[in-house]
Motif scaffolding. Structure first.
Motif, mmCIF file in Angstrom:
data_model
loop_
_atom_site.group_PDB
_atom_site.id
_atom_site.type_symbol
_atom_site.label_atom_id
_atom_site.label_comp_id
_atom_site.label_asym_id
_atom_site.label_seq_id
_atom_site.Cartn_x
_atom_site.Cartn_y
_atom_site.Cartn_z
ATOM 1 N N ASN A 11 -6.843 -7.789 10.683
ATOM 2 C CA ASN A 11 -6.582 -6.925 11.736
ATOM 3 C C ASN A 11 -6.569 -5.452 11.533
ATOM 4 N N CYS A 12 -6.817 -4.863 10.304
ATOM 5 C CA CYS A 12 -6.984 -3.777 9.866
ATOM 6 C C CYS A 12 -8.443 -3.346 10.712
ATOM 7 N N ASP A 13 -8.318 -2.294 11.605
ATOM 8 C CA ASP A 13 -9.527 -1.727 12.095
ATOM 9 C C ASP A 13 -9.609 -0.399 12.040
ATOM 10 N N GLY A 14 -8.939 0.383 11.190
ATOM 11 C CA GLY A 14 -8.634 1.790 11.339
ATOM 12 C C GLY A 14 -7.787 2.511 12.265
ATOM 13 N N GLU A 15 -7.486 1.531 13.345
ATOM 14 C CA GLU A 15 -6.083 2.086 14.289
ATOM 15 C C GLU A 15 -4.922 1.207 13.990
ATOM 16 N N TRP A 16 -5.106 0.041 13.979
ATOM 17 C CA TRP A 16 -4.129 -1.103 14.342
ATOM 18 C C TRP A 16 -3.082 -0.851 13.351
ATOM 19 N N GLU A 17 -3.610 -0.797 11.890
ATOM 20 C CA GLU A 17 -2.475 -0.569 10.670
ATOM 21 C C GLU A 17 -1.741 0.872 10.785
ATOM 22 N N HIS A 18 -2.236 1.739 11.566
ATOM 23 C CA HIS A 18 -1.282 2.917 11.481
ATOM 24 C C HIS A 18 -0.120 2.749 12.615
ATOM 25 N N GLU A 19 0.017 1.881 13.366
ATOM 26 C CA GLU A 19 0.882 1.555 14.448
ATOM 27 C C GLU A 19 1.498 0.386 13.908
ATOM 28 N N PHE A 20 0.845 -0.702 13.519
ATOM 29 C CA PHE A 20 1.675 -1.916 13.226
ATOM 30 C C PHE A 20 1.461 -2.459 11.840
ATOM 31 N N GLY A 21 2.141 -3.488 11.490
ATOM 32 C CA GLY A 21 2.230 -3.859 10.123
ATOM 33 C C GLY A 21 2.908 -5.070 9.720
ATOM 34 N N ILE A 22 3.358 -5.201 8.515
ATOM 35 C CA ILE A 22 4.322 -6.318 7.989
ATOM 36 C C ILE A 22 5.177 -5.719 7.023
ATOM 37 N N LYS A 23 6.693 -6.208 7.341
ATOM 38 C CA LYS A 23 7.668 -5.702 6.498
ATOM 39 C C LYS A 23 8.157 -6.852 5.782
ATOM 40 N N LEU A 24 8.629 -6.714 4.398
ATOM 41 C CA LEU A 24 9.056 -7.669 3.839
ATOM 42 C C LEU A 24 10.401 -7.310 2.854
ATOM 43 N N ALA A 25 11.347 -7.683 3.063
ATOM 44 C CA ALA A 25 12.535 -7.456 2.418
ATOM 45 C C ALA A 25 13.421 -8.612 1.831
ATOM 46 N N THR A 26 14.251 -8.246 0.745
ATOM 47 C CA THR A 26 15.193 -9.370 0.320
ATOM 48 C C THR A 26 16.511 -9.338 1.197
#
Length: 103
Positions: A11-26
């Motif tokens: 899904n990283c296309d040069g734009e998407w990853e600047h606004e969206f992503g994944i967060k992982l926490a304990t």
């Protein structure tokens, strides 16, 4: 977490990853919480009601999606199960954009 890694990279296309992503926490129960932005992907609009899964190895997982983000909480050894559930959800909705279903 191989599928989630692959899904993110696809899904990283040069734009998407600047606004969206994944967060992982304990978490303190102990366990994990993961939030995966699905906006502007094939999973945007896919609503999954919150459901608890008791896993065969004694672990647990709770997962849901509001159409903008897929979220899951799980025990400390259950990230692989979250990955497998997210993979099933993504495969069920590949290319359809929005639909309502539960994994």
């Amino acid at each position: 977490m191989r599928f989630i890694q692959s899904w993110y990279a696809s899904n990283c296309d040069g734009e998407w990853e600047h606004e969206f992503g994944i967060k992982l926490a304990t978490t303190d129960n102990p366990g994990w919480h993961i939030r995966i932005d699905v906006s502007e992907t094939d999973l945007e609009g896919v609503v999954v009601p919150r459901e608890r899964y008791d896993l065969p190895d004694g672990g647990w997982m709770i997962a849901w999606s509001d159409g903008d983000a897929f979220q899951a909480a799980c025990g400390p050894m259950s990230l692989r199960d979250v990955d497998a559930l997210f993979e099933r959800l993504a495969e069920e909705h590949a290319g359809d954009g929005s639909d309502e279903s539960s994994p």
